[in-house]
Write an enzyme that holds these catalytic residues in place. Structure first.
Site: not given
Lengths: 191, 603
Positions: B8, B70, B166, B189
């Site tokens: 992850d 990210k 994800e 999420d």
């Protein structure tokens, strides 16, 4: 052209039950999923394409007609009813877009709040047109089931009306999507 | 058999795991931590430091410490604005880079360093080398962002076996011990930098994603930013003299650390003491921050997830009531207000059985197990989040593969010459949901060549394929020769002219902003819009105000009217602003009225 009906091992016919399409797709996918050879991805892509095309009546009909192409079909025209619905949809979309553009230009909380007073009425109009389109789509699907029986007897007889039906269904599906998108944007703007 | 690890690669933290006897096990570093902060510190003239040690440098060396990288993965020119990183962000050849110690670094290079650290820690924990990996991305990542992630993995020395979404990974973690069940679930999420919502159908080991939606620039970082703004206001209220110090990047970095800690603690406590020691040489700041204040600051951020949830339900053709579970993952879902928000939106208590920080890594590890053959009886059918299309004449987008199509998928298009002897045609590939081509991401363009023949006779077939990683491949096939060639969309650095024009237009706007006449006209327009709005608002809901409130508003209206003939820009601006601020309650009443009206019509 790949026959997408046979990819899912379904009969090539105008009407298919949505659950039946889904189950056939899941069953075939389970089988193809653990293939690790070079063609595994290609087979999975074909199954996914088949599901995408066959689950929507409009694309399923286009594929069926293309598969069984014999003579070229007459140029398609929409019926008076669908043409009228087009006018209403285009108009409603314009009204909604104008409202949303104006709203995004409002810099103050009070100005936005005043502008939003029109939102419930607009929402109701969009909702009501969406259900009119939905009703028309349902009528088209019933006609599709009827033509499916004609097709079983004599495919040649059903070709022209099916082409017409596919053409109209494409529009009805698209317009409903556009109305739903405006409803979502309204909701977004109001919260 | 060689291991495949699951990773992850998070905005805030990253994790690595491996399958062990049918279960996903997350690996810890030498100090016993499973969570590695996604932070890289670049000491001048020395090797980069990754993880916990780097995170400690954030407040000390903010310009050399890169975090939340990210958010910059796969960014293109014109997309980098509106970020407030303490390290410099620039653009080189249309690619976003961060500049540390005067050296430009691409986001995938920084991510590679994080992955390299995970690889080293994983190898130390397992006692053997690791060569292959499954890496997660937000479901709503576009093609550029997926490519960049894959490159980051390769840069770290991995063979990237799969890029997995994800929320889908989280669903695998949730569903692994429920393979017999049949259920429709949503995965909400909300992570440090990105938000995803995915809706899945689980049936006898088949995990089928029905729809996904999200925002790759919405997350806990935005809540931190709001909280920093609030703390700055509070500090200025008490110490107006520190305004200059506040502008320093080091100061914001210190506050960010304090704000983030406070946010985390306020999930458990109802009020926390916020301390900023040595505001200046001799002053400190101490403040009791309540959960309510945090929630008021966070609410606009959390509310932005609503539209994405509604869109995904709509695409899945489901009503919230038809869902069996709503699974929460991502660190931000620990906040009580997020849980409450989800409960109201989906009309059910969310499922909090999954560890918000670890579920995605566990799911990536399960996917690794599926690919290595260690996990049987699980079938994962994921989708592409964004529609793929090409630009048509007139600047519209023609969709070829609609969003939420199951991957891998393919679609063919046939292109013919529009006029006799036309030698070539340029095709622009787009990704996104907007009707106008220019509003979508331009993935690139490529040319196809025609034989010099009469109109409509030259035909080139183009196959668009989205692979199991959600990455696009384009193949052009000459129908005559049958030769199929892969088209490289990504080599050319594509900068849309519109983006550049827009930036120029905006900078011009800025240049004119100080011209007096224009500003006066705009201010008068604002007054002329505001005054009738206040009048109609008072007619509609004025009776719900107290007499004192009505008097106050009347006074503010008079001040705008008095300022109008003055030609005094600051005075009218301030009067407008005062009236705007003074009518907030009125605006709230109006919105309540509209909502009541909408509810009435629904019945």
């Amino acid at each position: 052209m790949t026959n997408l009906f046979s990819a899912l091992q379904l009969p090539a016919r105008p009407w298919l039950d949505p659950d039946e399409v889904k189950e056939a797709y899941v069953r075939q996918s389970e089988r193809a999923y653990h293939r690790t050879d070079a063609d595994g991805d290609a087979e999975r892509a074909t199954l996914n394409q088949a599901f995408r095309v066959l689950r929507e009546p409009s694309t399923r009909l286009e594929h069926l007609l293309a598969l069984t192409k014999k003579e070229s079909l007459a140029p398609r025209q929409v019926s008076a009813e669908v043409s009228r619905l087009f006018g209403q949809t285009a108009n409603q979309l314009q009204v909604a877009d104008r409202f949303l553009t104006q709203l995004s230009g409002k810099t103050s909380v009070l100005l936005r709040a005043i502008h939003l007073q029109e939102a419930p009425g607009l929402r109701a109009d969009l909702d009501s047109l969406a259900s009119t389109l939905g009703a028309s789509e349902n009528a088209h699907l019933n006609e599709l089931k009827r033509l499916d029986e004609v097709w079983q007897e004599d495919p040649g007889l059903a070709r022209e009306p099916l082409a017409q039906l596919a053409f109209e269904l494409t529009f009805l599906e698209k317009w409903q999507g556009q109305l739903r998108e405006r409803l979502l944007r309204l909701d977004e703007a109001a919260t | 058999m060689d291991d495949i690890v699951g990773i992850d690669l998070g905005t805030t933290n990253s994790l690595i795991g491996v399958m062990d006897a049918g279960f996903p096990i997350l690996l810890a570093d030498a100090e016993g931590h499973r969570l590695t902060p996604s932070v890289v510190y670049f000491p001048p003239g020395d090797e980069p430091v990754v993880g916990r040690a780097a995170a400690r440098m954030r407040a000390v060396a903010p310009e050399q410490t890169v975090y939340s990288i990210k958010r910059l993965m796969g960014r293109r020119r014109g997309e980098s604005e509106k970020e407030d990183f303490p390290y410099p962000v620039a653009e080189v050849d249309g690619h976003t880079v961060v500049e540390v110690n005067g050296k430009p670094l691409r986001p995938e290079e920084v991510s590679s360093l994080i992955l390299r650290k995970l690889k080293a820690d994983g190898e130390a924990a397992l006692g053997r080398s690791i060569g292959r990996a499954v890496i997660t991305v937000p479901a709503y990542f576009n093609d550029f962002q997926r490519q960049a992630t894959k490159q980051a993995g390769e840069g770290a020395g991995f063979i990237v076996e799969r890029i997995i979404n994800e929320p889908t990974a989280a669903a695998l973690a949730y569903g692994l011990d429920r393979l017999e069940e049949r259920a429709k679930i949503a995965v909400y999420d909300l992570g440090g930098g990105t938000f995803d919502i995915s809706i899945l159908e689980l049936h006898e080991g088949v995990f089928r994603v029905l729809a996904t939606n999200g925002n790759t620039r919405l997350g806990g970082d935005d809540i931190d930013r709001e909280l920093i703004r609030l703390l700055k206001e509070r500090i200025l209220g008490r110490h107006p003299e520190v305004r200059a110090e506040m502008e320093q990047p080091g100061f914001t970095a210190r506050l960010r650390h304090v704000a983030h800690q406070a946010k985390v603690r306020l999930s458990e406590e109802t009020a926390v003491q916020v301390d900023v020691p040595f505001l200046t040489n001799n002053q400190s700041f101490s403040y009791l921050l309540s959960r309510q204040e945090l929630e008021a600051a966070a609410r606009p951020v959390v509310r932005r997830t609503r539209a994405h949830c509604l869109r995904s339900l709509d695409d899945a053709k489901l009503d919230a009531r038809q869902l069996d579970e709503v699974i929460l993952v991502g660190g931000v879902t620990r906040m009580p207000m997020v849980r409450q928000f989800v409960a109201e939106l989906f009309q059910r208590l969310p499922n909090i059985t999954q560890n918000p920080d670890e579920a995605v890594a566990a799911g990536a590890t399960i996917q690794a197990g599926i690919l290595s053959g260690q996990v049987q009886n699980v079938v994962l059918l994921d989708v592409t989040p964004l529609s793929l299309g090409i630009e048509t004449f007139g600047g519209l987008m023609n969709v070829i593969i609609p969003r939420n199509s199951t991957i891998p998928c393919k679609a063919g298009e046939m292109f013919t010459n529009a006029v006799a002897n036309q030698r070539s045609m340029q095709i622009t590939v787009l990704q996104g949901e907007r009707e106008l081509a220019k509003d979508n991401w331009e993935l690139g363009s490529f040319g196809i060549d025609f034989e010099p023949v009469p109109k409509g006779m030259a035909r080139v077939g183009v196959q668009f394929e989205i692979d199991a990683n959600g990455i696009l491949h384009v193949l052009a096939r000459d129908t005559k020769t049958g030769v199929q060639t892969e088209v490289d969309l990504h080599s050319a650095v594509d900068v849309s002219d519109e983006a550049v024009e827009k930036m120029i237009a905006e900078s011009l706007d800025h240049a004119f902003a100080d011209m007096g006449e224009r500003v006066w006209t705009e201010t008068v327009l604002k007054s002329n819009e505001l005054l009738p709005a206040v009048r109609s608002a008072l007619t509609l809901v004025g009776d719900q105000l107290t007499p004192a409130e009505r008097d106050r508003i009347a006074e503010l209206v008079r001040e705008v009217e008095r300022a109008l003939p003055s030609h005094d820009v600051p005075r009218l601006k301030s009067a407008n602003q005062q009236l705007d601020n003074g009518t907030q309650h009125l605006a709230t009443l109006l919105i309540d009225r509209a909502m009541a009206e909408a509810a009435r019509r629904k019945k």
